[in-house]
Design an enzyme around this catalytic site. Structure first.
Site, PDB file in Angstrom:
ATOM      1  N   GLU A  21      -1.554   6.183   6.268  1.00 14.49           N
ATOM      2  CA  GLU A  21      -1.050   4.846   5.941  1.00 14.49           C
ATOM      3  C   GLU A  21      -1.254   4.475   4.468  1.00 14.49           C
ATOM      4  O   GLU A  21      -0.688   3.505   3.994  1.00 14.49           O
ATOM      5  CB  GLU A  21      -1.650   3.786   6.872  1.00 14.49           C
ATOM      6  CG  GLU A  21      -3.145   3.660   6.780  1.00 14.49           C
ATOM      7  CD  GLU A  21      -3.731   2.856   7.935  1.00 14.49           C
ATOM      8  OE1 GLU A  21      -3.059   2.676   8.962  1.00 14.49           O
ATOM      9  OE2 GLU A  21      -4.879   2.423   7.800  1.00 14.49           O
ATOM     10  N   SER A  22      -2.035   5.267   3.755  1.00 10.89           N
ATOM     11  CA  SER A  22      -2.184   5.034   2.313  1.00 10.89           C
ATOM     12  C   SER A  22      -0.907   5.403   1.559  1.00 10.89           C
ATOM     13  O   SER A  22      -0.845   5.244   0.341  1.00 10.89           O
ATOM     14  CB  SER A  22      -3.358   5.850   1.777  1.00 10.89           C
ATOM     15  OG  SER A  22      -3.201   7.214   2.123  1.00 10.89           O
TER      16      SER A  22
END
Lengths: 258, 279
Positions: A51-52
């Site tokens: 999700e980064s």
């Protein structure tokens, strides 16, 4: 080699479920370990999305956070957080969402928000993060959780991410289009949802685990599948690779900082 | 160098009691030095916005800067709880804080809406989640074309955005790379933008599609090498994972936390704090 610990077993069993070429949106912790192990052993073309915004990351050690630098340097591309959730996850590019949670219930609903009442919680957990949308938008979800009565409960204190809600067709009726949680991996067994009721059914027991062990550690009256089978024990290669990864991670992380 | 100020001046001039402030950076480039300066200046009643509150908001909450938190994941990544955040939510210590809790996808939609000048952001989200029953800000809207029910979240337009970047040139154009999180969105959503940078260079070597925030969008810049420690700055230094682990024990008790903050943040000079590892 010493036998696999419960946590190692859970990681290895999970890694086997990730097929080569699959696009997997990975949560931090054991999901990330299992996905890295799968990529290094049997699934070299497994595509990991964090999700980064790191797309196609190829870590050689276990990241401590989902935003570790190694994920960015090894990725195909690094996009903004908005883009990873909108174009890649919501856009329908993800086959498997791989999540952990603090609690899972009989109908595979996940809690990572609070234990107790929301307004006056007994334990305030970290919260949703990316989980509600990963659970709703990846084609299917794998969930990994340590097996005990406080975690596998009849009903979660708080539905952070929807599983099958009250069971049956409830998930579809709410308008969630994907198939939802397809397997729950614990250190004792794996559960899969019944095709009609959507109740989690034990479909495989890990080596040496009895039905009684599972009953005693689960917060609802457990049903065992007709085709119940025993999990293949970890191979030497799986265990050696996992331990080597742990060791390499320790070396790198103890040397980090300045 | 008219955009450049000492960090203390930049914070004092542009952040006031009661402001809505977003210090962003997704694991990477977290503006710790700026957060510490806010703590040292004892700024109060802030609405703090951040997807992942991380150690910096744990410290700001524990030191009494926050009145409200807008967030989506409040943990110490890979380690466990944020104990000062939990103490505030569970026991109202050191003061009661209001929470507006969303998900990551919803936070990014809120920021993008803020940057785009729209009143709300939209996503396919929260279906079946109890969060909608507890946060009145999470609403829904019907698509005018298909009738599909979608989630709506209010735009976030902070008074101040604070970000850390690798480089700025002398005019004040800012360049960041690696995991860029929501920094561009939050800089364009905010009324005022404070940037701390690792390095001031004569000319940015930024490719055409790089993440560059032009000087004319930036309110104030401070040159703060190592200003993201103990998080990291890609190309400059690594994340101090050891410190993230040790924070668990430091922050667990109120007394130990206060002692640590007084010793390392309230009284330490800047050079000593950021010139080496915090351990």
């Amino acid at each position: 080699m010493t036998a696999a610990s419960p946590s190692e077993l859970m990681t290895i069993v999970s890694s086997r479920l990730l097929c080569d070429g699959t696009v997997c949106f990975v949560g931090i912790g054991i999901p990330s370990k299992a996905a890295t192990l799968a990529r290094i052993t049997h699934a070299p073309n497994l595509i990991l999305i964090y999700e980064s915004g790191t797309i196609g990351a190829r870590p050689e050690t276990f990241p401590l956070s989902i935003g570790d630098g190694e994920l960015a340097t090894t990725a195909d591309t690094v996009v903004s957080t908005m883009e990873v959730f909108s174009y890649w996850l919501q856009g329908g590019r993800v086959a498997v969402g791989f999540l952990g949670a603090a609690q899972v219930d009989r109908f595979a609903n996940l809690n990572s928000t609070v234990i107790g009442d929301y307004a006056a919680p007994k334990v305030r957990l970290p919260g949703a993060g990316g989980a509600p949308e990963i659970a709703a938008l990846a084609a299917e979800t794998f969930v990994i959780i340590k097996h005990d009565k406080s975690r596998l409960v009849e009903k979660v204190d708080f539905v952070t991410s929807a599983g099958f809600l009250d069971g049956g067709g409830a998930r579809q009726q709410k308008g969630i289009c994907n198939s939802g949680p397809s397997v729950i991996i614990t250190d004792l067994c794996c559960f899969r949802p019944d095709s009609e009721t959507k109740e989690l059914i034990v479909t495989q027991l890990h080596p040496g685990v009895t039905r009684e062990d599972v009953r005693n550690a689960t917060g609802w009256e457990v049903t065992f599948g007709d085709d119940l089978f025993e999990t293949q024990p970890p191979t030497e290669t799986e265990l050696a690779t996992l331990r080597e990864l742990e060791l390499r991670t320790e070396l790198v992380q103890s040397g980090s900082g300045e | 160098m008219s955009k450049y100020y000492p960090l203390a001046d930049a914070i004092q001039t542009h952040i006031r009691d009661g402001d809505c402030v977003a210090l962003e950076g997704f694991t990477h480039l977290i503006p710790f030095a700026a957060g510490h300066e806010i703590i040292r200046q004892k700024i109060r009643d802030l609405t703090l916005v951040r997807m992942t509150p991380d150690l910096i908001y744990d410290q700001m909450i524990g030191m009494g800067c926050a009145r409200k938190i807008i967030f989506s994941w409040g943990g110490n990544p890979g380690v466990g709880s944020l104990h000062r955040f939990r103490d505030a939510v569970e026991n109202q210590y050191p003061n009661e804080i209001e929470i507006d809790e969303r998900s990551h996808a919803a936070m990014t939609a809120s920021y993008a809406a803020g940057a785009s000048g729209l009143p709300f952001g939209m996503l396919r989200g929260f279906v079946g989640s109890d969060l909608v029953d507890h946060n009145p800000n999470l609403k829904s809207i019907d698509c005018p074309y298909t009738g599909e029910r979608l989630a709506a979240v209010p735009a976030i337009r902070p008074d101040v955005a604070v970000i850390h970047a690798q480089q700025a040139d002398k005019i004040g154009n800012v360049h960041l790379w690696g995991i860029i999180g929501v920094q561009k969105e939050i800089a364009l959503a905010a009324k005022r933008v404070i940037v701390t940078v690792e390095e001031v260079v004569d000319k940015l070597e930024a490719p055409a599609n790089a993440c560059v925030i032009p000087a004319w969008v930036v309110t104030a810049i401070a040159h703060v090498p190592r200003g993201a420690k103990p998080s990291y700055a890609h190309g400059y230094y690594e994340r101090d994972n050891g410190f993230y682990r040790s924070w668990d024990a430091i922050s667990r008790s109120r007394e130990k936390f206060s002692e640590w903050m007084n010793e390392h943040i309230m009284s330490e000079n800047f050079e000593a704090l950021y010139g080496k590892s915090m351990l």
